[in-house]
Design a protein around this motif. Structure first.
Motif, PDB file in Angstrom:
ATOM      1  N   PHE A 123      30.518  -1.764 -32.992  1.00  0.00           N
ATOM      2  CA  PHE A 123      31.742  -1.281 -32.358  1.00  0.00           C
ATOM      3  C   PHE A 123      31.541  -1.228 -30.857  1.00  0.00           C
ATOM      4  N   ASN A 124      32.652  -1.338 -30.144  1.00  0.00           N
ATOM      5  CA  ASN A 124      32.659  -1.230 -28.695  1.00  0.00           C
ATOM      6  C   ASN A 124      32.506   0.240 -28.332  1.00  0.00           C
ATOM      7  N   ASP A 125      31.313   0.770 -28.566  1.00  0.00           N
ATOM      8  CA  ASP A 125      31.069   2.197 -28.383  1.00  0.00           C
ATOM      9  C   ASP A 125      29.575   2.381 -28.099  1.00  0.00           C
ATOM     10  N   THR A 126      29.078   3.588 -28.191  1.00  0.00           N
ATOM     11  CA  THR A 126      27.677   3.814 -27.835  1.00  0.00           C
ATOM     12  C   THR A 126      26.733   3.372 -28.965  1.00  0.00           C
ATOM     13  N   ILE A 127      25.463   3.219 -28.598  1.00  0.00           N
ATOM     14  CA  ILE A 127      24.448   2.888 -29.601  1.00  0.00           C
ATOM     15  C   ILE A 127      24.389   4.000 -30.654  1.00  0.00           C
ATOM     16  N   GLY A 128      24.426   5.245 -30.192  1.00  0.00           N
ATOM     17  CA  GLY A 128      24.367   6.387 -31.121  1.00  0.00           C
ATOM     18  C   GLY A 128      25.532   6.368 -32.109  1.00  0.00           C
ATOM     19  N   TYR A 129      26.731   6.085 -31.605  1.00  0.00           N
ATOM     20  CA  TYR A 129      27.909   6.012 -32.473  1.00  0.00           C
ATOM     21  C   TYR A 129      27.735   4.907 -33.505  1.00  0.00           C
ATOM     22  N   ASN A 130      27.225   3.771 -33.045  1.00  0.00           N
ATOM     23  CA  ASN A 130      27.046   2.636 -33.954  1.00  0.00           C
ATOM     24  C   ASN A 130      26.038   2.930 -35.057  1.00  0.00           C
ATOM     25  N   ILE A 131      24.995   3.672 -34.723  1.00  0.00           N
ATOM     26  CA  ILE A 131      24.018   4.016 -35.764  1.00  0.00           C
ATOM     27  C   ILE A 131      24.596   5.061 -36.720  1.00  0.00           C
ATOM     28  N   ALA A 132      25.327   6.001 -36.176  1.00  0.00           N
ATOM     29  CA  ALA A 132      25.831   7.122 -36.992  1.00  0.00           C
ATOM     30  C   ALA A 132      27.079   6.768 -37.780  1.00  0.00           C
ATOM     31  N   TYR A 133      27.718   5.644 -37.448  1.00  0.00           N
ATOM     32  CA  TYR A 133      29.019   5.309 -38.037  1.00  0.00           C
ATOM     33  C   TYR A 133      29.002   5.346 -39.564  1.00  0.00           C
ATOM     34  N   GLY A 134      29.968   6.012 -40.137  1.00  0.00           N
ATOM     35  CA  GLY A 134      30.119   6.016 -41.593  1.00  0.00           C
ATOM     36  C   GLY A 134      29.329   7.116 -42.281  1.00  0.00           C
ATOM     37  N   ARG A 135      28.509   7.815 -41.557  1.00  0.00           N
ATOM     38  CA  ARG A 135      27.725   8.912 -42.153  1.00  0.00           C
ATOM     39  C   ARG A 135      28.373  10.223 -41.757  1.00  0.00           C
ATOM     40  N   ASP A 136      28.295  11.238 -42.623  1.00  0.00           N
ATOM     41  CA  ASP A 136      28.896  12.501 -42.240  1.00  0.00           C
ATOM     42  C   ASP A 136      27.942  13.264 -41.351  1.00  0.00           C
ATOM     43  N   ASP A 137      28.258  13.255 -40.087  1.00  0.00           N
ATOM     44  CA  ASP A 137      27.629  14.160 -39.150  1.00  0.00           C
ATOM     45  C   ASP A 137      26.100  14.190 -39.178  1.00  0.00           C
ATOM     46  N   PRO A 138      25.470  13.053 -38.993  1.00  0.00           N
ATOM     47  CA  PRO A 138      24.003  13.066 -39.005  1.00  0.00           C
ATOM     48  C   PRO A 138      23.467  13.828 -37.799  1.00  0.00           C
ATOM     49  N   SER A 139      22.302  14.442 -37.952  1.00  0.00           N
ATOM     50  CA  SER A 139      21.687  15.145 -36.829  1.00  0.00           C
ATOM     51  C   SER A 139      21.060  14.125 -35.888  1.00  0.00           C
ATOM     52  N   GLN A 140      20.841  14.546 -34.653  1.00  0.00           N
ATOM     53  CA  GLN A 140      20.189  13.675 -33.672  1.00  0.00           C
ATOM     54  C   GLN A 140      18.809  13.268 -34.176  1.00  0.00           C
ATOM     55  N   GLU A 141      18.149  14.209 -34.839  1.00  0.00           N
ATOM     56  CA  GLU A 141      16.806  13.936 -35.358  1.00  0.00           C
ATOM     57  C   GLU A 141      16.841  12.802 -36.399  1.00  0.00           C
ATOM     58  N   ILE A 184      19.088  10.431 -36.566  1.00  0.00           N
ATOM     59  CA  ILE A 184      19.417   9.189 -35.861  1.00  0.00           C
ATOM     60  C   ILE A 184      18.169   8.625 -35.186  1.00  0.00           C
ATOM     61  N   VAL A 185      17.395   9.516 -34.574  1.00  0.00           N
ATOM     62  CA  VAL A 185      16.163   9.094 -33.903  1.00  0.00           C
ATOM     63  C   VAL A 185      15.189   8.498 -34.922  1.00  0.00           C
ATOM     64  N   ARG A 186      15.089   9.133 -36.081  1.00  0.00           N
ATOM     65  CA  ARG A 186      14.169   8.621 -37.097  1.00  0.00           C
ATOM     66  C   ARG A 186      14.613   7.247 -37.598  1.00  0.00           C
ATOM     67  N   ALA A 187      15.912   7.080 -37.816  1.00  0.00           N
ATOM     68  CA  ALA A 187      16.427   5.777 -38.280  1.00  0.00           C
ATOM     69  C   ALA A 187      16.151   4.698 -37.238  1.00  0.00           C
ATOM     70  N   ALA A 188      16.342   5.048 -35.959  1.00  0.00           N
ATOM     71  CA  ALA A 188      16.082   4.075 -34.884  1.00  0.00           C
ATOM     72  C   ALA A 188      14.598   3.729 -34.840  1.00  0.00           C
ATOM     73  N   ALA A 189      13.742   4.729 -35.063  1.00  0.00           N
ATOM     74  CA  ALA A 189      12.297   4.485 -35.070  1.00  0.00           C
ATOM     75  C   ALA A 189      11.940   3.574 -36.248  1.00  0.00           C
ATOM     76  N   ASP A 190      12.499   3.858 -37.414  1.00  0.00           N
ATOM     77  CA  ASP A 190      12.199   3.048 -38.598  1.00  0.00           C
ATOM     78  C   ASP A 190      12.685   1.610 -38.427  1.00  0.00           C
ATOM     79  N   ALA A 191      13.756   1.435 -37.673  1.00  0.00           N
ATOM     80  CA  ALA A 191      14.273   0.084 -37.425  1.00  0.00           C
ATOM     81  C   ALA A 191      13.568  -0.562 -36.226  1.00  0.00           C
ATOM     82  N   PHE A 244      20.787   6.803 -26.208  1.00  0.00           N
ATOM     83  CA  PHE A 244      21.728   6.610 -27.314  1.00  0.00           C
ATOM     84  C   PHE A 244      23.178   6.587 -26.837  1.00  0.00           C
ATOM     85  N   ASP A 245      23.429   7.096 -25.613  1.00  0.00           N
ATOM     86  CA  ASP A 245      24.802   7.121 -25.094  1.00  0.00           C
ATOM     87  C   ASP A 245      25.179   5.837 -24.369  1.00  0.00           C
ATOM     88  N   THR A 246      24.278   4.857 -24.386  1.00  0.00           N
ATOM     89  CA  THR A 246      24.584   3.573 -23.752  1.00  0.00           C
ATOM     90  C   THR A 246      25.702   2.868 -24.517  1.00  0.00           C
TER      91      THR A 246
END
Ligand code: ADP
Ligand code: ADP
Length: 229
Positions: A90-108, A110-117, A130-132
Motif C-alpha cells: 500500500f501507498n503507506d508506511t512500512i509499519g502499516y504494510n506489515i501490520a495490515y490485516g492483523r488486529d492491532d499488533p504490538s510494535q514488538e 511487528i519488530v519480530r516479524a521484520a527481524a524474522d523476514a 517503520f514510519d517511512t
C-alpha cells in the motif's frame, strides 16, 4: 503444525473443463512439500482450493483430518499464510504494510516479524524507520525488499501453514537466493506448501510433487527425481 491432505481432489473453474483430476498428496506436519510443474498445470489452483476461494467438485481437503469445508472460513484463513509472487504494498508506511490485516499488533510483534523476514536492520537504518512511506509517496523499495515486507506481513500472523506461491519467481537470481534462504528458515517449523515452476528453487523440499495437466505425475525428494530421469 498441522498435516494437510488432498484426497482425490477434482476441480474445474467451468462446468465442462476439469483442471485437477483426482489429485492426492499429503503435506505431513512440519514438512515442506513442493508442487512443481509447467505453467497451467494447476499449481495455483491447489492454493486457491486450500484457501477456499473455491471448493473441489470431488474429493476432500483435510487439515489434521478435518474437512476444510467444515472449518469456519475465518479460522481456516487465519491458519494459512500466503506469500504470493508479486506482493502488493500500500501507498503507506512500512509499519502499516506489515501490520495490515492483523488486529492491532504490538510494535514488538511487528519488530519480530521484520527481524524474522530479515529486513529489520534495513528498516531501522532509515531515518523514519517503520514510519517511512513507501510507494508513490516515499521510498522506492526493490523487489526483494518488497517481498521481505510481504513476508513480515505473513509472519506477523504466525500461521502454522505457509503457502508460497512462486514467492521468488519475480526476483533476479541473486535476490532470489537471499529470499529463498529466509523462506527456508521461516518455513522450518511450519507445514509448508511451496509452488514453483522450476525444480531448482525447491530442490531441498522434503517431498516434491511434479505436476502436469492437473495431475501429479511424479513424487519424491530431489535425489529420487534425479535418479528417475
Ligand atoms: P499454474 O499455477 O500451474 O500455472 P493454474 O492453477 O493457475 O496453473 O491454472 C490451471 C488451469 O486453470 C489453466 O488452464 C488456467 O488457464 C485455468 N484457470 C486458472 N484460473 C482460472 C479461472 N479463474 N477461470 C478459468 N480458468 C482458470
Ligand atoms: P489475510 O491477510 O487476508 O488473512 P494473507 O495475508 O494470507 O491473508 O493473504 C495475502 C494475500 O494473498 C491476500 O490478499 C489473498 O487474497 C492473496 N492470495 C490468497 N490466495 C492466493 C493464491 N493462491 N495465490 C496468490 N495470492 C493469493
Amino acid at each position: 503444525r498441522p498435516t494437510v491432505l488432498f484426497d482425490n481432489v477434482s476441480f474445474g473453474y467451468e462446468q465442462d473443463r476439469q483442471i485437477l483430476h483426482h489429485l492426492s498428496f499429503e503435506a505431513p506436519a512440519g514438512s515442506t512439500v513442493a508442487l512443481v510443474g509447467p505453467s497451467g498445470a494447476g499449481k495455483s489452483t491447489i492454493g486457491r482450493l486450500l484457501f477456499r476461494f473455491y471448493d473441489p467438485s470431488g474429493g476432500r481437503i483435510l487439515i489434521d483430518g478435518q474437512d476444510i469445508s467444515q472449518v469456519a472460513q475465518e479460522s481456516l484463513r487465519r491458519a494459512i499464510g500466503i506469500v504470493p509472487q508479486d506482493s502488493v504494498l500500500f501507498n503507506d508506511t512500512i509499519g502499516y504494510n506489515i501490520a495490515y490485516g492483523r488486529d492491532d499488533p504490538s510494535q514488538e510483534q511487528i519488530v519480530r516479524a521484520a527481524a524474522d523476514a530479515s529486513i529489520l536492520p534495513f528498516i531501522e537504518a532509515l531515518p523514519q524507520g517503520f514510519d517511512t512511506e513507501v510507494g508513490e509517496r516515499g521510498l522506492k523499495l526493490s523487489g526483494g525488499e518488497k517481498q521481505r515486507v510481504a513476508i513480515a506481513r505473513t509472519l506477523l500472523k504466525n500461521p502454522p501453514i505457509l503457502l508460497l506461491d512462486e514467492a521468488t519467481s519475480a526476483l533476479d537470481s541473486r535476490t532470489e537466493q537471499d529470499i529463498l534462504s529466509t523462506l527456508k528458515r521461516v518455513s522450518a517449523d511450519r507445514t509448508t506448501i511451496a509452488i514453483a515452476h522450476r525444480l531448482s528453487t525447491i530442490a531441498d523440499a522434503d517431498i516434491i510433487n511434479v505436476m502436469d495437466a492437473g495431475r501429479i505425475v511424479e513424487s519424491g525428494n530431489h535425489a529420487d527425481l534425479l535418479r528417475r530421469d
